[in-house]
Design a protein around this motif. Sequence first.
Motif, short mmCIF file in Angstrom:
data_model
loop_
_atom_site.label_atom_id
_atom_site.label_comp_id
_atom_site.label_asym_id
_atom_site.label_seq_id
_atom_site.Cartn_x
_atom_site.Cartn_y
_atom_site.Cartn_z
N MET A 1 -20.50 20.95 -0.56
CA MET A 1 -20.14 21.52 -1.85
C MET A 1 -20.78 20.72 -3.00
O MET A 1 -21.23 21.30 -3.99
N LYS A 2 -20.80 19.40 -2.83
CA LYS A 2 -21.39 18.56 -3.87
C LYS A 2 -22.88 18.85 -4.01
O LYS A 2 -23.42 18.93 -5.12
N ASN A 3 -23.57 19.01 -2.86
CA ASN A 3 -25.01 19.31 -2.90
C ASN A 3 -25.25 20.69 -3.50
O ASN A 3 -26.23 20.89 -4.23
N LEU A 4 -24.38 21.65 -3.19
CA LEU A 4 -24.53 22.99 -3.74
C LEU A 4 -24.38 22.96 -5.25
O LEU A 4 -25.15 23.60 -5.98
N ARG A 5 -23.40 22.22 -5.74
CA ARG A 5 -23.21 22.11 -7.19
C ARG A 5 -24.40 21.41 -7.84
O ARG A 5 -24.84 21.81 -8.93
N ARG A 6 -24.92 20.37 -7.19
CA ARG A 6 -26.07 19.66 -7.76
C ARG A 6 -27.29 20.57 -7.83
O ARG A 6 -28.01 20.59 -8.83
N ASN A 7 -27.52 21.35 -6.78
CA ASN A 7 -28.66 22.27 -6.78
C ASN A 7 -28.49 23.35 -7.84
O ASN A 7 -29.47 23.76 -8.48
N PHE A 8 -27.26 23.82 -8.00
CA PHE A 8 -27.01 24.83 -9.03
C PHE A 8 -27.27 24.27 -10.42
O PHE A 8 -27.87 24.94 -11.27
N GLU A 9 -26.83 23.04 -10.67
CA GLU A 9 -27.05 22.41 -11.96
C GLU A 9 -28.55 22.24 -12.24
O GLU A 9 -29.01 22.48 -13.35
N ARG A 10 -29.29 21.84 -11.22
CA ARG A 10 -30.72 21.66 -11.40
C ARG A 10 -31.42 22.99 -11.67
O ARG A 10 -32.33 23.06 -12.50
N TYR A 11 -30.99 24.03 -10.96
CA TYR A 11 -31.59 25.35 -11.18
C TYR A 11 -31.32 25.83 -12.60
O TYR A 11 -32.23 26.35 -13.28
N CYS A 12 -30.09 25.67 -13.05
CA CYS A 12 -29.74 26.10 -14.41
C CYS A 12 -30.51 25.29 -15.46
O CYS A 12 -30.92 25.84 -16.48
N PHE A 13 -30.70 24.00 -15.18
CA PHE A 13 -31.43 23.17 -16.15
C PHE A 13 -32.90 23.57 -16.20
O PHE A 13 -33.51 23.62 -17.28
N ALA A 14 -33.49 23.86 -15.02
CA ALA A 14 -34.90 24.25 -14.98
C ALA A 14 -35.14 25.61 -15.62
O ALA A 14 -36.25 25.89 -16.08
#
Length: 285
Positions: free
Chosen positions: A1-14
Amino acid sequence: MKNLRRNFERYCFANRNKGIPNLMLYVSLGNAVVYLISALAGNYLLYNLLCFNRTAILHGQIWRLVTYPLTLLNSNIFFMLISLLCYYSLGTAMERQWGTLKFNIFYFTGVVLMDVYGMLFNCQADVYYLNMSLFLGYATLYPQAQFLLFFIIPIKAWAFALFDLVVIFAGLFHTPFTAANLFPLVALGNYFLFFGKDVLNVVPLSWQNKLRRLFHKAPKQQPKIIHFHVTEQPKKAETPAYTHKCTVCGRTDVSNPELEFRYCSKCSGYYCYCSDHINNHTHIQ
């Protein structure tokens, strides 16, 4: 779940500039138009055509699934104007902090959650909960912001948010657990999904430290029996563990409990900063 949230945050930032920019401007203007037309017509015909109605949706009026956010009504035009300006400001501040894409997903997630739950359990989706999620989100991002109660008394945003959350959860335990009574919790699902454990930001850090110390008290040690021929070596003082540490200055919530610590959404990863450096640091990419 933590990795999923981190990937989502990175996608939104990009992709932070993608989506509908100034979404809350269009939502506020739409609410103002519906209110003015209803006031000039002297009836609620337009309001009744746009609000959420499960029976009407099942009969083909599917536009109600996306138009009910435009049905904020207030009998007093002054308070209606203040409400629209307030929610526009809150949404704009969140969009500036998160980026257009993440804010769009946050807002429309709230719409979809209420649509699905309302259709399944015949509950009334309401723009009130969308606006509540906006306020809670803003208060979590900016807990030290001030609002004027009755336009006179300054109150911190975290105090308002904490009060709202207490009222919502208290209502769950004072009523039977039916689908309709659980609707407020589901309607604010976008807030809990996007903030996760950061919901605790509405609780002042000093309170969190007191609660942590209260529930983690070390048990009393039994007196040691030391024989006369044994010399006990002095123990080194243990450094208490910390929860938050500033990436810039290295201060922690243990060494400086008076400081507020936040995580920067613009840095690539989970980097914590104190209140002196959260808005004054070089973003890590």
